[in-house]
Motif scaffolding. Structure first.
Motif, short mmCIF file in Angstrom:
data_model
loop_
_atom_site.label_atom_id
_atom_site.label_comp_id
_atom_site.label_asym_id
_atom_site.label_seq_id
_atom_site.Cartn_x
_atom_site.Cartn_y
_atom_site.Cartn_z
N SER A 1 -8.42 -11.29 -1.18
CA SER A 1 -9.45 -11.11 -2.20
C SER A 1 -9.16 -9.93 -3.11
CB SER A 1 -10.82 -10.92 -1.53
OG SER A 1 -11.19 -12.06 -0.78
N TYR A 2 -8.55 -8.86 -2.57
CA TYR A 2 -8.34 -7.65 -3.36
C TYR A 2 -6.86 -7.40 -3.66
CZ TYR A 2 -13.23 -6.94 -2.38
OH TYR A 2 -14.59 -7.10 -2.30
N HIS A 3 -6.04 -8.46 -3.42
CA HIS A 3 -4.63 -8.44 -3.83
C HIS A 3 -3.90 -7.22 -3.29
CE1 HIS A 3 -5.77 -11.71 -6.49
NE2 HIS A 3 -6.72 -10.93 -7.01
N VAL A 4 -4.07 -6.99 -2.00
CA VAL A 4 -3.38 -5.89 -1.32
C VAL A 4 -2.19 -6.48 -0.56
CG1 VAL A 4 -3.57 -4.07 0.41
CG2 VAL A 4 -5.50 -4.55 -1.12
N ALA A 5 -1.04 -5.93 -0.81
CA ALA A 5 0.18 -6.46 -0.20
C ALA A 5 0.34 -5.95 1.22
CB ALA A 5 1.39 -6.05 -1.04
N VAL A 6 1.02 -6.77 2.03
CA VAL A 6 1.34 -6.38 3.40
C VAL A 6 2.80 -5.94 3.44
CG1 VAL A 6 1.48 -7.14 5.81
CG2 VAL A 6 -0.32 -8.05 4.31
N PRO A 7 3.08 -4.70 3.82
CA PRO A 7 4.47 -4.23 3.81
C PRO A 7 5.31 -4.91 4.88
CG PRO A 7 3.04 -2.61 4.86
CD PRO A 7 2.14 -3.68 4.29
N ASN A 8 6.60 -4.95 4.65
CA ASN A 8 7.51 -5.47 5.66
C ASN A 8 7.60 -4.47 6.82
OD1 ASN A 8 8.13 -7.77 4.12
ND2 ASN A 8 9.67 -6.62 2.94
N GLY A 9 8.05 -4.96 7.96
CA GLY A 9 8.19 -4.08 9.11
C GLY A 9 8.46 -4.88 10.36
N ASP A 10 8.72 -4.15 11.46
CA ASP A 10 9.03 -4.81 12.73
C ASP A 10 7.78 -5.20 13.51
OD1 ASP A 10 11.75 -4.47 12.23
OD2 ASP A 10 11.79 -2.49 13.18
N ALA A 11 6.66 -4.58 13.20
CA ALA A 11 5.42 -4.87 13.92
C ALA A 11 4.96 -6.29 13.61
CB ALA A 11 4.33 -3.87 13.53
N PRO A 12 4.21 -6.92 14.52
CA PRO A 12 3.68 -8.27 14.26
C PRO A 12 2.85 -8.28 12.97
CG PRO A 12 3.31 -7.65 16.55
CD PRO A 12 3.81 -6.44 15.86
N ILE A 13 2.81 -9.44 12.31
CA ILE A 13 2.14 -9.56 11.02
C ILE A 13 0.67 -9.15 11.12
CG2 ILE A 13 1.74 -12.00 11.46
CD1 ILE A 13 2.13 -10.27 8.02
N TRP A 14 0.00 -9.50 12.24
CA TRP A 14 -1.43 -9.19 12.34
C TRP A 14 -1.66 -7.69 12.42
CZ3 TRP A 14 -2.88 -6.67 16.76
CH2 TRP A 14 -2.07 -6.81 17.89
N GLU A 15 -0.74 -6.96 13.05
CA GLU A 15 -0.87 -5.50 13.11
C GLU A 15 -0.67 -4.90 11.72
OE1 GLU A 15 1.64 -3.65 15.96
OE2 GLU A 15 0.65 -4.58 17.69
N ARG A 16 0.30 -5.43 10.98
CA ARG A 16 0.55 -4.91 9.63
C ARG A 16 -0.60 -5.26 8.69
NH1 ARG A 16 5.07 -7.63 7.76
NH2 ARG A 16 5.44 -8.80 9.69
N GLN A 17 -1.24 -6.41 8.90
CA GLN A 17 -2.40 -6.77 8.08
C GLN A 17 -3.56 -5.79 8.30
OE1 GLN A 17 -3.00 -10.90 9.24
NE2 GLN A 17 -2.34 -11.58 7.20
N VAL A 18 -3.82 -5.47 9.57
CA VAL A 18 -4.90 -4.54 9.87
C VAL A 18 -4.62 -3.19 9.23
CG1 VAL A 18 -6.11 -3.30 11.70
CG2 VAL A 18 -5.54 -5.71 12.01
N GLU A 19 -3.40 -2.73 9.38
CA GLU A 19 -3.04 -1.43 8.80
C GLU A 19 -3.17 -1.44 7.28
OE1 GLU A 19 -2.22 2.50 9.11
OE2 GLU A 19 -2.46 1.08 10.78
N SER A 20 -2.84 -2.56 6.67
CA SER A 20 -2.95 -2.67 5.21
C SER A 20 -4.41 -2.62 4.76
CB SER A 20 -2.30 -3.97 4.72
OG SER A 20 -0.91 -3.97 5.00
N VAL A 21 -5.30 -3.25 5.53
CA VAL A 21 -6.72 -3.19 5.18
C VAL A 21 -7.24 -1.77 5.32
CG1 VAL A 21 -9.03 -4.01 5.77
CG2 VAL A 21 -7.11 -5.60 5.81
N ILE A 22 -6.86 -1.10 6.41
CA ILE A 22 -7.28 0.29 6.61
C ILE A 22 -6.82 1.16 5.44
CG2 ILE A 22 -6.96 2.34 8.04
CD1 ILE A 22 -6.82 0.45 10.46
N ASN A 23 -5.56 1.00 5.05
CA ASN A 23 -5.03 1.78 3.92
C ASN A 23 -5.73 1.40 2.61
OD1 ASN A 23 -3.24 3.08 5.64
ND2 ASN A 23 -1.57 1.62 5.25
N GLY A 24 -6.02 0.10 2.46
CA GLY A 24 -6.70 -0.34 1.25
C GLY A 24 -8.09 0.25 1.11
N VAL A 25 -8.81 0.37 2.22
CA VAL A 25 -10.14 0.97 2.19
C VAL A 25 -10.03 2.46 1.88
CG1 VAL A 25 -12.17 1.54 3.60
CG2 VAL A 25 -11.16 -0.75 3.71
#
Length: 621
Positions: A329-353
């Protein structure tokens, strides 16, 4: 002391001064077997009587309360009163007629229930309890009425025995005289008392929102066929399931701010969440967010909201699905990394907020089911999503059902993640879902692996049985997984032949390949099933679909079934016997699965490990 629902303290702001005084008189002058409801909607027209009072031997009473003064009343007739108000003259309904019409509407509904009717005698086919109605005038004395209104008019429009006046509800009023005033509003009395099941039936009819049954027809929605046949109503089940009084009291009394409900498995936490959503959907303008950690439970909750017509105001998400929705909804990108995608998604939302890319305060209220499975960072994130003007948050929690986190007890305080609920935590100890035998079996199996939380507001609580008795759970040992599956298949075919519907049976498993193998066996036998093996299948879950559900135990949280089979109960994914943390997780997972069963439970296993030893021990006990 009478039970007032909701509690007086939670509805002071919407009570008139006279209603407050009268409610306190009810509370102090009536005994504890009286039930009193204030300002709750009844009937298909959703009428709001000021008070409804129910007593096992007295019956059902409907009351209107008016704060009018003698100088206010100018004219009256059978249908209308003319009042002098600060804004000029105003015509209002006659309160006595209001109370009478409300009572008749409800009585028509109650008369359709054969279990609330007298069976024999002169009054056979009539309600088996008395009923009445009346008006309370909190600012007019009996003497003022006698002097101000001619006796002939008063008896025709406001009969004296149907009124309680200001001087009859003072703080020092005599309890016996006060009660006599109430019960003189009845035209007759019976000697028989209402049974507890009959009282529950009356509550079921009066307040559809407290029903636990899913898919029942709202009998307040009348049709011509029902009206022409007031006694026989096939839509009323013989056995009803509703909130008990503690659950109803809690559901109706949850106020603003942050609240925590810490309840054992089967205590009705999710039911209370659903009721809370119904209330908030009417009260708030902003959308309501419900989060849980179980995709299947989210699907069930969406069905609940859709059935009640509030799905456009209540958004229900599995936590990680909600994170994905925020990122899209807010066009926030998920960075690449070794962590599972769901962990990176959560971190991206936290950073976005934190950066302001994702706005805070988007929701009028936040409700979290399965709070015991949320990580501290997740809770700290989602608490920021509540509009500070409403600040409405409800967390549902049971530490005994924690199976996802590596440490089995909550190792942080709720206040540290932004949940301000100190002193506003309610504990639900009673388990209503399971038979006493299933609850005892499950708790004895797992209790040594339960540990205490670090948060004093979230104590570890032992469940107490409130359900009926039944058969002892069965534990079966086999030589192979194939033997387990074949035995399970024979059992469910036999149950179905005896009349048990497919959707009353669930096959649960801790992990591994048993789910796929059981699905193949059911398919070969022509038995309808749904295997909730991935996110897409879990989102298809429906508790009304005529099929057997095969469910990984973690995905069964929040669900319940009449009969549960747990296959491969000694399964432990790649763990050594010395892995104590892994064993704790395995045991807790099985505890969750066992407590999904309402009346019948069978656990089978074929391995030889610590879990197998524990199952053998509890099965022999």
């Amino acid at each position: 002391m009478a039970v007032i629902i909701p509690p007086i303290s939670t509805c002071l702001s919407r009570m008139t001064s006279g209603e407050r005084r009268f409610a306190r008189r009810l509370e102090s002058l009536l005994e504890d077997d009286y039930l009193c409801w204030y300002d709750l909607p009844l009937g298909d027209k959703r009428r709001y009587p000021d008070f409804v009072i129910l007593h096992p031997s007295r019956g059902l009473l409907f009351l209107e309360v008016k704060d009018w003064k003698p100088s206010t009343l100018k004219k009256m007739n059978h249908s209308e009163f003319e009042l002098l108000t600060p804004n000029g003259r105003k015509v209002v309904p006659n309160p006595m007629e209001q109370a009478r019409q409300c009572s008749y509407e409800v009585l028509k509904v109650l008369e359709r229930d054969p279990q609330l009717l007298q069976k024999n005698g002169k009054y056979g086919g009539k309600l088996c309890f008395p009923y009445g109605w009346g008006v309370v005038f909190t600012n007019i004395t009996r003497n003022a009425f006698d002097k101000g209104i001619p006796d002939e008019i008063r008896q025709r429009i406001l009969p004296g025995h149907l009124m309680i006046c200001k001087d009859e509800m003072t703080e020092n009023a005599d309890a016996e005289q006060f009660q006599e005033r109430l019960w003189s509003m009845f035209n007759y009395q019976f000697g028989e008392k209402l049974s507890l099941p009959q009282i529950d039936r009356i509550r079921w009819h009066l307040f559809p929102e407290i029903r636990i049954d899913q898919g029942q027809l709202d009998i307040f929605q009348e049709n011509e066929e029902q009206a022409s046949s007031p006694v026989e109503n096939p839509n009323i089940p013989d056995i009803l399931h509703i909130m008990d009084l503690q659950q109803e009291q809690l559901a109706r009394s949850l106020g603003d701010g942050h609240r925590v409900i810490h309840g054992v498995a089967g205590s009705g936490k999710t039911l209370i969440l659903g009721y809370r959503c119904l209330h908030l959907a009417q009260a708030l303008n902003k959308p309501i967010l419900v989060l849980c950690f179980n995709i299947t439970l989210a699907a069930r909750l969406r069905g609940f909201m859709y059935a009640r017509g509030i799905d456009d105001r209540v958004q229900i998400y599995h936590f990680h699905d909600w994170c994905g929705e925020m990122l899209r909804s807010y066009h926030v990108a998920v960075p690449n990394g070794d962590a599972p995608i769901w962990e990176r998604q959560v971190e991206s939302v936290i950073n976005g907020v934190e950066s302001g890319s994702i706005p805070r305060g988007q929701y009028g209220a936040l409700l979290i089911d399965e709070g015991h499975d949320f990580e501290p960072a997740w809770l700290q994130l989602v608490t920021q999503m509540v509009d500070p003007d409403t600040d409405s948050l409800l967390l549902l929690y049971d530490d005994a059902q924690t199976i996802y986190r590596k440490k089995s007890a909550l190792k942080f305080t709720l206040s540290s993640v932004g949940i301000k609920a100190q002193g506003r935590t309610t504990i639900l100890r009673l388990n209503y879902r399971n038979t006493r035998e299933i609850l005892d079996f499950s708790y004895r199996f797992a209790k040594q692996y339960f540990t205490q939380s670090d948060d004093p507001d979230v104590p570890l609580i032992e469940p107490e049985a409130a359900g009926k008795s039944g058969n002892q759970p069965a534990v079966r040992k086999f030589n192979s997984l194939d033997e387990e599956i074949n035995y399970c298949l024979r059992c469910i075919e036999a149950w179905n032949n005896k009349g048990k519907e497919w959707n009353k049976i669930a096959i649960l498993y801790p992990g591994g390949s048993v789910g796929e193998k059981m699905a193949s066996a059911l398919q070969e036998s022509g038995i309808p099933f749904l295997h909730l093996k991935n996110s897409a299948k879990k989102k298809m879950y429906s508790d009304t679909a005529e099929l057997i559900n095969i469910i990984p135990i973690p995905s069964s949280k929040g669900l319940e079934f009449d009969t549960v089979v747990i296959l491969d109960g000694s399964f432990s994914p790649r763990r050594e016997d010395g892995d104590e943390d892994g064993l704790i997780e395995d045991v807790r997972r099985l505890y969750v699965g066992m407590t999904r069963a309402q009346t019948a439970l069978m656990v089978s296993y074929h391995r030889n490990n610590k879990l197998a030893h524990s199952l053998a021990t509890i099965g022999d006990a």
